[in-house]
Scaffold this active site. Sequence first.
Site, PDB file in Angstrom:
ATOM      1  CG  HIS A   1     -33.992 -14.232 -20.494  1.00  0.00           C
ATOM      2  ND1 HIS A   1     -32.853 -13.385 -20.132  1.00  0.00           N
ATOM      3  CD2 HIS A   1     -34.699 -14.367 -19.495  1.00  0.00           C
ATOM      4  CE1 HIS A   1     -32.926 -13.234 -18.694  1.00  0.00           C
ATOM      5  NE2 HIS A   1     -34.141 -13.862 -18.519  1.00  0.00           N
TER       6      HIS A   1
ATOM      7  CD  GLU B   1     -31.214 -20.411 -16.227  1.00  0.00           C
ATOM      8  OE1 GLU B   1     -30.492 -19.583 -15.717  1.00  0.00           O
ATOM      9  OE2 GLU B   1     -31.888 -20.503 -17.380  1.00  0.00           O
ATOM     10  CG  HIS B   2     -35.150 -19.512 -14.209  1.00  0.00           C
ATOM     11  ND1 HIS B   2     -34.618 -19.392 -15.456  1.00  0.00           N
ATOM     12  CD2 HIS B   2     -34.636 -18.726 -13.202  1.00  0.00           C
ATOM     13  CE1 HIS B   2     -33.636 -18.513 -15.322  1.00  0.00           C
ATOM     14  NE2 HIS B   2     -33.504 -18.229 -13.943  1.00  0.00           N
TER      15      HIS B   2
ATOM     16  CG  ASP C   1     -34.020 -13.701 -13.850  1.00  0.00           C
ATOM     17  OD1 ASP C   1     -33.281 -14.596 -13.579  1.00  0.00           O
ATOM     18  OD2 ASP C   1     -34.786 -13.921 -14.906  1.00  0.00           O
TER      19      ASP C   1
ATOM     20  CG  HIS D   1       1.269 -46.466  -0.928  1.00  0.00           C
ATOM     21  ND1 HIS D   1       1.981 -46.571  -2.111  1.00  0.00           N
ATOM     22  CD2 HIS D   1       0.318 -45.554  -1.025  1.00  0.00           C
ATOM     23  CE1 HIS D   1       1.247 -45.172  -2.746  1.00  0.00           C
ATOM     24  NE2 HIS D   1       0.432 -44.825  -1.994  1.00  0.00           N
TER      25      HIS D   1
END
Length: 435
Positions: A252, A319-320, A353, A412
């Site tokens: 990557h 991530e993975h 992927d 309120h």
Amino acid sequence: MTVEVLKSARPIPAQQGGDLSDTVRIMLARLATGGEEAARDYARRLDGWDGPVAVPPATIRTAAAQVPADLKQAIGYAHENIRRFAEAQRASALDFQMELRPGLTVGQRQIPVNAAGCYVPGGRYAHIASALMSIATARAAGVPHITACSPPRGGAGIPPALLYVMALAGADRILVLGGVQGVAAMAQGLFGTPPADILVGPGNAFVAEAKRQLFGPVGIDMVAGPTDLMLLADASADPLTVAWDLAAQAEHGATSPVWFATDHRPLAEAVLRLVPHCLAELPEPNASAGRTAWDELGEVKLCDSREEMAALADTYAPEHLHVQARDPDWWRARLTAFGSRFLGVETTVAFGDKAAGPNHVLPTGRAARYTGGLSVHKFLKTVTWQRVGDPALPELARATATISRAEGMEGHARSADIRLANSRPPVKLAANHEG
């Protein structure tokens, strides 16, 4: 934990994050005032693009005719998997209503955002799968309008295969814009598009920073950094398969870390020998990028047990997360922090992927400790509603007024009191018999 480090990452030098942040801030300010002309100027100066920004339908048809049949077939296979997975996610996001008490009805609705902006990265690779992951998911969520943008590849514009897949996935409008100007154009609603309610999709550091700075008035999926992988394996794993899986993710880019942990020393030593050979077989520039990632950021750690491996993975929150080990059910139940998990030697992160179905836009930088990746849920607003009838009103009003006064919020309390007063049956007056 008694983890032996067989290969460690080198210290990462301090990044000049302030310079990047300032550059993006200046660009966004100019784009906010200069609009389409500023976006065109950045496209000319930064990407060398002087053609139409909004891609004409005829150009998309021409691009589709240029895509080889075998690639169209592969894209169709991946699109079907991604679409069906996203549709199943959408079906799991349910509207409901329930009566909590007699007269007190509450519920929730899942409402898609009105417009989404999907950034599809370009640059060194044509990210076909990224277009599917963001655009098809938004379409499955029911978003009425989807704008997609991607940087041109020189004077040829967006590559034909990428144009084809963006249209196939369901983009209503495609812009030839990259980087900060692409993100800003979608956020502002330039070039005939509605302003995006949410911006999604991976990109370089400038894209991530632009999304971060725009967040607030515009939603984003996440601020993502470089992709990362942790692979866990025991003695049952094949060293060459493990080495190629690590090399594939290092491909990557030079800033993409890959981490390997095992409880089997011979496997660790074999993988350490094999990864450089795998990387050397890649074409350039993949080989150089992968070699830098492995040399600078790659880690190999030897653990005493599978529990120690799992605890290490939970700390990294990758991530993975790929597991090549016996007893997959144990790992499935034990692991708790990851963007997406891949179980078994037959599985590879590359499947996820590109074509398996679950989304590959995932949290990085340990963000998997608290969030998941891109899904239809990112494009949906879970909104709630309530309705009160007479049977529930007295007790609800009294509880609200009591709590409000304890908090010091008299307004309120009175807002509740008046409803209690108005709900009481009117007093019947005696009849007047006077003449």
